[in-house]
Design an enzyme around this catalytic site. Structure first.
Site, PDB file in Angstrom:
ATOM      1  N   LYS A  28      12.497  -8.848  32.540  1.00  0.00           N
ATOM      2  CA  LYS A  28      12.769  -9.636  31.325  1.00  0.00           C
ATOM      3  C   LYS A  28      14.231 -10.088  31.311  1.00  0.00           C
ATOM      4  O   LYS A  28      15.118  -9.340  31.753  1.00  0.00           O
ATOM      5  CB  LYS A  28      12.455  -8.779  30.091  1.00  0.00           C
ATOM      6  N   SER A  77       7.921 -10.354  22.185  1.00  0.00           N
ATOM      7  CA  SER A  77       8.847 -11.251  22.840  1.00  0.00           C
ATOM      8  C   SER A  77       8.784 -11.190  24.376  1.00  0.00           C
ATOM      9  O   SER A  77       9.229 -12.133  25.038  1.00  0.00           O
ATOM     10  CB  SER A  77      10.271 -10.949  22.395  1.00  0.00           C
ATOM     11  N   SER A 132       7.205  -5.717  21.123  1.00  0.00           N
ATOM     12  CA  SER A 132       7.460  -6.780  22.108  1.00  0.00           C
ATOM     13  C   SER A 132       6.944  -6.516  23.516  1.00  0.00           C
ATOM     14  O   SER A 132       6.949  -7.425  24.342  1.00  0.00           O
ATOM     15  CB  SER A 132       8.958  -7.080  22.181  1.00  0.00           C
TER      16      SER A 132
END
Lengths: 97, 479
Positions: free
Chosen positions: B84, B159, B183
């Site tokens: 990420k 997210s 997330s």
């Protein structure tokens, strides 16, 4: 509920600028969001023991000392500076007359 | 199709590691399979913000290590992973999908990245996300939304939506994400993979771009429960660079009983959950019963206030953490007439709409006159919630509910911020209590003729990740 003036004040405190249209939009949305989060007021405040849960919190400190050789990271960090003078970060004058 | 025909990029960590050791494929072949698929599909899916060029040295080193150490080599050796974009890899951009950090190049490795490098893992690229991890769809990315590989008209969740899409579409073998309110688990559920949020303090956050520091954890997104476990074991552990990390055995050890008691807070499921998601949930519980486990009722009344508490505590921490981004030392540096102009211009140009919204909300709930009514109340609600969970775990081993109330939604469907926030209604409790939680696929539901995945969510007591892997394995086997 929230007013345009209040949201403007928050933006000033948070050092961001909002366009007029955005200011109106945010103000409306804040009303809805705050109405939702205000349901928290129904929670009865626990007292004493009930407020503490899990492991007790404590600050974690490290020993004073020299963590690494002086200058070991200087160039890496300074390479990110938007403007530099030697190894120093260049900024505008902070105190004005 | 025989197992031998499975494309290399479609393998799990377990199976890829086995083949590498059996010389059935090379590290280079595994890398190429993932990288080629990533190059091919990324223009459409936008799972990656950047696909890294092959690191020949690292690939050769991983191969050499497998050749030399065989079974003793770490399972992640030679495995291509997606990371990420809020986790630092030295020398690479780490933008958190924000214009604020578009040009920021990490000056050090996050502790998790260091551990993965030491295990011989490879990095395929950095994945798209909602800006600064604020959102549940990746629509708040400054660089365009990621598409759900199951149905490209729908969001992948967020997210960590880029990481989820990369794994679900086999553009990487597994991935790391971060989870502040769901997330990791919500995008895992919406793309049909496994996602774990570890116990607060289990994994170092050194080198994670902070969002809500009392809530954030780094964790795995993977194709199987076993893979999630392998990745979690590789990144966990106390770290002197993150003083919030905890030692093993801080919490009492939980034995894993043969018969698990699965607590279900039915009072939370009476409204707001799609009927077919509930049907899938009940069917999964029935399978767990068939496997010999017990389903018991639990009461968690403070859960009703969890999302409200979260949307006070999280923005408060966001406004504090993001105050460091001022256009001075790194990142976006817009310039005006005065130093104050420099700050304001940099932050105004750098932060997207949702980020600004949450900074302002946080500034509001922390302002004098409101802090007692909002922040302190939320903190109290959090303590009550945690005590309720602790109490519930006296009579059950895990607590189960659906990960999300609905399957993946369409782009633009939740343009009203509050409706997007409601996506997190179930997942935030684990962040507020600090307990570990996992989402595992549990069947599909039909929308517009498409079968969409949904997840079942289990929460366990602190440091009881093993219980989650056990129950997760059972669900996985029953599908």
């Amino acid at each position: 509920m929230a007013t345009v003036e209040e949201v403007k004040k928050l933006a000033t405190l948070a050092r961001v600028r909002l366009a007029d249209a955005e200011l109106e939009k945010f103000t409306k949305e804040f009303d809805a969001i705050l109405a939702y989060v205000e349901t928290i007021s129904a929670v009865e405040m626990p007292e004493g023991e009930a407020l503490r849960s899990g492991q007790p919190l404590r600050n974690v400190m490290r020993e004073d000392g020299v963590p690494h050789a002086p200058g070991a990271y200087t160039e890496k960090l300074a390479a990110q500076f938007p403007a530099r003078g030697g190894d120093a970060l260049s900024v505008k004058q902070i105190l004005t007359h | 199709m025989s197992n031998g025909m499975t494309k290399l990029n479609e393998l799990t960590i377990e199976e890829a590691a086995r083949r590498l050791r059996a010389r059935e494929c090379s590290v280079r072949e595994l890398w190429d399979a993932c990288a080629e698929e990533a190059q091919k599909r990324n223009p459409e899916l936008r799972a990656y913000l950047e696909i890294f060029p092959a690191d020949d040295e690292a690939i050769a080193a991983a191969q050499k290590r497998i050749d030399a150490e065989g079974e003793r080599a770490p399972l992640l050796c030679g495995i291509p992973l997606a990371i990420k974009d809020n986790i630092l890899i030295e020398g690479k951009i780490a933008s958190a999908s924000s214009k604020m950090l578009e040009n920021y190049r990490a000056t050090y490795d996050a502790s998790v990245v260091k551990k993965l490098k030491e295990a011989g893992a490879l990095f395929i690229g950095r994945t798209n996300m909602d800006e600064f991890a604020m959102g549940s769809s990746t629509e708040h990315s400054a660089f365009g939304a990621t598409k759900n590989p199951i149905d490209t008209e729908r969001v992948p969740g967020g997210s960590s939506g880029g990481s989820a899409a990369a794994v679900a579409a086999h553009l990487a073998i597994a991935a790391l994400g971060s989870d502040t309110g769901g997330s990791i688990r919500q995008p895992a559920a919406l793309t049909g993979i496994v996602g774990l949020k570890p116990t607060y303090g289990a994994v170092s956050r050194s080198g994670l771009i902070a969002m809500g520091s009392s809530l954030d954890q780094i964790g795995p997104l993977a194709k199987s429960v076993a893979d999630a476990r392998i990745l979690h074991e590789a990144i966990r552990g106390k770290d002197e660079l993150d003083s919030t990390t905890i030692p093993d055995g801080l919490y009492p050890k939980r034995e894993i009983p043969k018969t698990l008691r699965i607590g279900v807070p039915r009072h939370l499921l009476r409204e707001g959950v799609d009927p077919d998601v509930l049907v899938a949930f009940e069917a999964t519980l029935a399978k767990l019963k068939e496997a010999g486990h017990a389903v018991v009722d639990v009461e968690l009344p403070a859960s009703a206030h969890a999302l409200a508490a979260y949307y006070i505590i999280m923005p408060a921490e966001v406004s504090t953490n993001l105050a460091r981004l001022d256009g001075m030392r790194y990142g976006r540096a817009a310039r005006g007439d005065t130093l104050l102009d420099d700050y304001i211009k940099s932050r105004t140009e750098g932060f997207g709409e949702e980020t600004r919204r949450r900074i302002l909300l946080g500034t509001f709930v922390l302002s004098s006159g409101y802090i007692d009514a909002y922040y302190r109340k939320a903190d109290a609600a959090r303590a009550v919630l945690r005590r309720e969970y602790d109490k519930a775990f006296e009579s059950c081993d895990v607590i189960a509910f659906p990960t999300t109330p609905s399957p993946a939604f369409k782009f633009g469907e939740k343009s009203d911020p509050l409706s997007m926030y409601l996506e997190d209604i179930f997942t935030v409790t684990a962040n507020l209590t600090g307990m570990p939680a996992i989402s595992v696929p549990m069947n599909t539901v039909n929308r517009d003729g498409k079968e969409l995945p949904v997840g079942i969510h289990f929460t366990a007591p602190h440091q009881a990740e093993d219980v989650l892997f056990t129950v997760g394995n059972t669900v996985e086997k029953s599908l």
